[in-house]
Design an enzyme around this catalytic site. Structure first.
Site, PDB file in Angstrom:
ATOM      1  N   LYS A  82       0.831  -1.203   0.000  1.00 14.23           N
ATOM      2  CA  LYS A  82       0.000   0.000   0.000  1.00 14.23           C
ATOM      3  C   LYS A  82       0.865   1.254   0.000  1.00 14.23           C
ATOM      4  O   LYS A  82       1.930   1.292   0.626  1.00 14.23           O
ATOM      5  CB  LYS A  82      -0.925  -0.023   1.230  1.00 14.23           C
ATOM      6  N   SER A 157      -9.927   1.702   3.118  1.00 18.01           N
ATOM      7  CA  SER A 157      -9.071   2.468   2.223  1.00 18.01           C
ATOM      8  C   SER A 157      -8.052   1.614   1.476  1.00 18.01           C
ATOM      9  O   SER A 157      -7.416   2.073   0.539  1.00 18.01           O
ATOM     10  CB  SER A 157      -8.327   3.538   3.031  1.00 18.01           C
ATOM     11  N   SER A 181     -10.304  -0.835   7.252  1.00 19.31           N
ATOM     12  CA  SER A 181      -9.751  -0.642   5.910  1.00 19.31           C
ATOM     13  C   SER A 181      -9.054  -1.847   5.305  1.00 19.31           C
ATOM     14  O   SER A 181      -8.679  -1.816   4.137  1.00 19.31           O
ATOM     15  CB  SER A 181      -8.764   0.538   5.916  1.00 19.31           C
TER      16      SER A 181
END
EC number: 6.3.5.7
Length: 485
Positions: A82, A157, A181
């Site tokens: 990420k 997210s 998330s």
């Protein structure tokens, strides 16, 4: 196909020299490049590293030299990361205009541990800007798409991290979680997603959203994949005082709970979640089927009431946005990232840089967070939320003293369509209805792919346990996996 194999299966192929690291990496890269030509690309990767093949070749050389997988458990295995986790010399933008051009000067501790274990870093993954969102629509690189249905969100997210694993563009990925998330995208995309105990993984080198809640999380296609990552990443780090000692090296070979072990379990189901109006009936049906499987295997399931859970969403968002407002004050155009200098002084520099650098959701949360922290309201809002958080943690931990696990759906409904909730923040925030209590209580939780709706949309069910009980959670997940393959 190589890309259909799980992280664990690929490790076995490497150990047996049936595949090379370079072959594996190129297979996933081919999938990524092929997807770029799709009318609706997944948009999971924001950068596929040019030097990844070089590192895969080096891993193959080490394997040829006889370096063992006991010494380097993830040798030659590709991992996607990420875009808010620092990798030395690589861009780390958090998918925000405010951090365009920012290169991380050092590795996050979790990255160092993966590299020490021999992993190959594939690239940076799309996310909601600065990890604020539940749909990966708030990214300066555009939204990611759900590989199950490209008209729908992969969640957020960490939606890009889930999309690349579910879409066969990476075998394993890192995300981060503050209030759901990791687990929400895992549920929406039909894969496994772990939010570990707070402190199990170091946060050093992870761009902070809400420091008392943030944790690095893991995505994989089977429970053993999660166990592999957990085994090498867990443990104390002197650079993060909130990290704690933990040894999960035994998880390099994950075994499932036996039927006898399942029969000894007591499992709690929160009434507050089952009775909510927002629970989709097809999600409830999948949950009931998993409960029936547990009961069939002899586990004792009981509904319990934890009334304070109803305050989870407002408590979580009050605390998270308050900490975000403080943490993100460092993005000011002075030290790094975007700089909009009008020559009219620092105040104007701050205003222009942050106005142009932040997207609408980040602005909404920063403004609201500063309001909560203001002198007039901090007592009524922030301090009361801290007290409620303590009561939520107490209530959850009291249940876990009597029961082995808490189980409930990961999300109240399957993945929603892109643009469906982007202009309705309250509806978006309610996607986290069943996840935030875990973060507030700092316990571990694994979203397990448990079934599908009639339309073929994945449904995840989460297994939550006592602090540092990840091994037990994974054993139960593997038992479910083996009996329902």
């Amino acid at each position: 196909m190589i890309t259909d194999l799980t992280f664990t299966q690929l490790r076995d192929k490497l150990k047996n020299k049936e595949l090379s690291s370079l072959q594996i990496l190129r297979a996933f890269k081919d999938e990524y490049e092929k997807d770029l030509k799709h009318p609706l690309p997944l948009n999971g990767f924001v950068e596929f590293f040019e030097d990844a093949e070089e590192h895969a070749k080096k891993a193959d050389e080490l394997i040829a030299q006889g370096v063992s997988f006991d010494e380097k458990p993830l040798l030659g295995l590709p991992i996607a990361v990420k875009d808010n986790i620092s990798m030395a010399g690589k861009l780390c933008t958090c998918c925000s205009r405010s951090l365009q051009g920012y290169y991380a000067p050092y590795n996050a501790t979790v990255i160092d541990r993966l590299l020490e274990a021999g992993a190959v870093l594939m690239g940076r993954i799309n996310m909601d800007e600065l990890a604020m969102g539940s749909s990966t629509e708030f990214s300066c690189y555009g939204p990611s798409r759900n590989p199950v249905d490209r008209a729908r969100t992969p969640g957020g997210s960490s939606g890009g991290s889930a999309a690349v694993v579910a879409g066969n563009q990476a075998p394993f990925s890192l995300g981060t979680e503050t209030g759901g998330s990791v687990r929400l995208p895992a549920s929406y995309c039909g894969i496994y997603g772990l939010k570990p105990t707070y402190g199990l993984f170091s946060r050093y080198g992870v761009v902070a959203f809400s420091s008392s809640l943030d944790q690095v999380g893991l995505f994989g296609k089977e429970a053993a994949d999660i166990a592999l990552g957990l085994a090498v990443m867990a443990g104390k780090d002197e650079k993060d005082e909130t990290s704690e000692e933990a040894d999960f090296s035994s998880l390099l070979k994950l075994s499932a709970y036996s039927k006898e072990e399942i029969a000894s379990l007591k499992i709690a189901i929160p009434k507050e979640f089952l009775n909510t109006q927002g629970l989709d009936q097809e999600v409830k049906q999948v949950f009931d089927e998993l409960c029936a499987w547990l009961t069939k295997n002899g586990a004792k399931l009981e509904e319990v009431s934890i009334p304070v859970l109803e305050a989870s969403i407002p408590t979580y968002y009050t605390l998270a946005i308050s900490e975000a407002a403080s943490n993100l004050s460092r993005i000011d155009g002075i030290r790094f990232g975007l700089r909009k200098d009008t020559g009219k002084g620092n105040d104007e520099l701050y205003i222009q840089t942050r106005s142009e650098g932040f997207g609408p959701e980040v602005k909404r949360r920063i403004i609201t967070g500063n309001y909560v922290l203001s002198k007039e309201f901090s007592g009524d809002c922030y301090e009361k939320s801290l007290n409620v958080r303590a009561k939520i943690a107490q209530g959850v931990n009291e249940v876990l003293q009597k029961y082995d696990f808490i189980i409930c759906p990961t999300a109240p409904a399957p993945a929603f369509k892109l643009n469906e909730k982007v202009d309705d923040p309250i509806a978006m925030y309610l996607s986290d209805l069943f996840t935030t209590f875990v973060n507030l209580a700092r316990i571990p939780s694994l979203s397990v792919p448990a079934g599908k709706t009639k339309a073929g949309l994945p449904v995840g069910i989460q297994f939550c346990g006592k602090k540092f009980s990840e091994d037990r959670i994974l054993k139960l997940a593997k038992a479910w996996e083996e009996q329902n393959a």
